[in-house]
Design an enzyme around this catalytic site. Structure first.
Site, short mmCIF file in Angstrom:
data_model
loop_
_atom_site.label_atom_id
_atom_site.label_comp_id
_atom_site.label_asym_id
_atom_site.label_seq_id
_atom_site.Cartn_x
_atom_site.Cartn_y
_atom_site.Cartn_z
N HIS A 44 0.87 -1.16 0.43
CA HIS A 44 0.24 0.21 -0.07
C HIS A 44 0.86 0.74 -0.22
CE1 HIS A 44 -3.78 -2.41 0.64
NE2 HIS A 44 -2.82 -3.56 1.19
N ARG A 53 -0.93 7.81 -9.65
CA ARG A 53 -2.28 7.04 -9.21
C ARG A 53 -3.11 7.68 -9.18
NH1 ARG A 53 -3.32 4.24 -4.84
NH2 ARG A 53 -4.49 2.61 -5.23
N GLY A 77 -12.22 -3.84 -3.36
CA GLY A 77 -10.40 -3.56 -3.13
C GLY A 77 -10.09 -2.85 -2.51
N GLU A 99 -12.81 -5.29 1.37
CA GLU A 99 -11.98 -5.25 1.42
C GLU A 99 -11.49 -6.95 1.90
OE1 GLU A 99 -7.43 -5.99 0.54
OE2 GLU A 99 -8.41 -4.76 -0.20
N GLU A 128 -17.18 -11.88 -4.43
CA GLU A 128 -17.81 -12.73 -4.65
C GLU A 128 -18.41 -13.33 -3.57
OE1 GLU A 128 -15.01 -12.15 -7.92
OE2 GLU A 128 -15.10 -11.82 -5.87
N GLU A 142 -9.41 0.13 -7.71
CA GLU A 142 -8.14 0.40 -9.10
C GLU A 142 -7.98 -1.64 -8.39
OE1 GLU A 142 -5.23 -0.49 -9.34
OE2 GLU A 142 -3.98 0.74 -8.06
N GLU A 151 -2.80 -10.70 -12.03
CA GLU A 151 -3.77 -10.58 -10.51
C GLU A 151 -5.15 -11.05 -10.55
OE1 GLU A 151 -3.11 -7.68 -6.89
OE2 GLU A 151 -0.73 -7.51 -8.23
#
Length: 431
Positions: A44, A53, A77, A99, A128, A142, A151
């Site tokens: 992070h 970004r 995320g 998250e 999910e 992101e 990923e």
């Protein structure tokens, strides 16, 4: 072509990890390891330290206050929660910050420290698998990995869109473009290959016989590294265009493109660079004037001057239209104007762009490089043709398998497979 360099002990120490991706590599057959890697604060730090970004996400959200005000937002995320905070600053009524990793506990602290606990709910769980209290008006994420698809977090965004986004809802970003170009990279030859030529001078032992092995080792897997625009040997081509409002899980199972490049001049062709751009065009009047792929790449004038790109079988619902748009770019778009448009805070007439192109400032994604086993000398207008296919690996869909075939001036075909995710790629396992 051999290029000598002045050897130093400091350079030798630095070289070991210079070209490795900063994000942790994933362990084979372990979905759990993917989420555990994002519990590491250094990941992070790297992402938040990428000011290009983070600032572009902030600009995109704050410039979209009219679209976000009093709306319900889903952050897929969420990490440490900064995008969720931006959404509240843009006027969101409620944000669900999902998250999967344990960094969610730290996100709760950030949200509490900023007094946003009434507006932001942190939900720790796999996107999910979780259930939201309501459908949402906006999804922000992101999700981009190296080569865009490494990923495979895009699958979570697609699932969230299909299950939780209201009809007519907005996505940030809402489109993504993947590009490819042939390159010459003498720097890597100096630092990682011709290094062995200098051992006799340094230590009195001739180790030049290891040069071919070192060159092959370099091309075993995708290298994440920055190159400059001077390394690019031909006009970049659009490899894939994803409209996030329409893209399906099926579309990203096998991204295929047939390419043909014409070399700028005499050089050692050493492989290909792959990079991506994403666009935030889902707000204000920018939605009425969607981004054109030529502008995203910062290469509209050059692309406009080349013959139409051979079409692959990528995202059949939109890639052919995207290529046509690329070739229809106005002649008067200079590189300076393209750059100013791509990074402007005023997106009323043009979408805001996050670009990882070598023609743009460096991001933590850098570029993804596919080196050949040996360089091939090319001349002015040499033809570099072939195909490239990107797909998830069979035994771990978070990993990325890239199959490449190419030839120069219709001579001997080169075929290679690159795996992203393994320390020691095992081609037989993938096949």
């Amino acid at each position: 072509m051999r290029i000598s360099f002045s050897f130093s002990t400091i350079k030798l120490v630095k070289m070991a990890g210079q070209f490795k991706p900063k994000r942790p590599k994933l362990a084979p057959n372990a979905e759990k390891s993917y989420f555990e890697s994002y519990a590491d604060i250094t990941v992070h730090e790297e992402m938040l330290g990428d000011d290009i970004r983070t600032n572009i996400y902030k600009k995109a959200l704050l410039n979209s206050k009219n679209a976000i005000k009093d709306k319900v937002v889903l952050d897929v995320g969420a990490g440490t929660g900064i995008l969720s905070c931006f959404c509240v600053q843009a006027g969101a009524k409620k944000v669900y910050a999902v998250e999967a990793s344990s960094i969610a506990e730290q996100a709760k602290k950030v949200i509490m420290a900023n007094g946003l606990q009434d507006q932001i709910d942190v939900i720790q769980g796999v996107m999910e698998d979780i259930t939201l209290p309501e459908k949402v008006d906006v999804i922000v994420s992101e999700w981009m990995g190296y080569c865009l698809l490494y990923e495979s977090m895009l699958t979570s965004v697609i699932s969230a869109r299909d299950k939780w986004l209201k009809e007519g809802g907005l996505l940030f970003p809402d489109s993504a473009m993947l590009y490819i170009a042939p390159i010459c990279d003498d720097e890597i030859m100096v630092d990682k290959v011709n290094f062995w030529n200098d051992m006799e001078e340094v230590y009195g032992v001739d180790m030049s016989c290891l040069l071919p092995f070192a060159r092959r080792s370099l091309s075993k897997e995708v290298m994440v590294k920055c190159i400059s625009c001077e390394n690019v040997l031909s006009h970049p081509q659009l490899l894939a265009h994803f409209d996030l409002n329409k893209v399906s899980h099926h579309d990203i199972q096998a991204v295929h493109h047939k390419f043909q490049f014409s070399s700028f001049g005499i050089a050692d062709f050493q492989g290909f660079a792959v990079w991506f751009d994403v666009a935030f065009s889902a707000s204000n009047s920018a939605k009425m004037n969607p981004i054109r792929p030529g502008i995203l790449n910062g290469m509209s004038q050059q692309i406009n001057d080349q013959p139409p790109t051979p079409q692959g079988t990528v995202c059949k619902h939109d890639v052919s239209d995207a290529s046509k748009l690329t070739n229809e770019e106005p002649k008067d778009l200079t590189m300076e104007k393209v750059r100013s448009e791509a990074y402007t805070e005023d997106i009323s007439s043009q979408a805001l762009i996050l670009s990882t192109s070598p023609y743009k400032p460096e991001t933590h994604w850098k570029q993804s490089l596919l080196y050949l086993d040996s360089e091939i000398e090319v001349a002015q207008d040499s033809t570099i043709a072939g195909t490239i296919t990107l797909k998830p690996c069979l035994n771990n869909y978070r990993f990325l398998s890239i199959s490449l075939k190419c030839e120069v001036d219709k001579k001997k075909e080169i075929a290679k497979t690159y795996l992203m995710g393994y320390e020691l790629p095992n081609k037989n396992k993938e096949e």
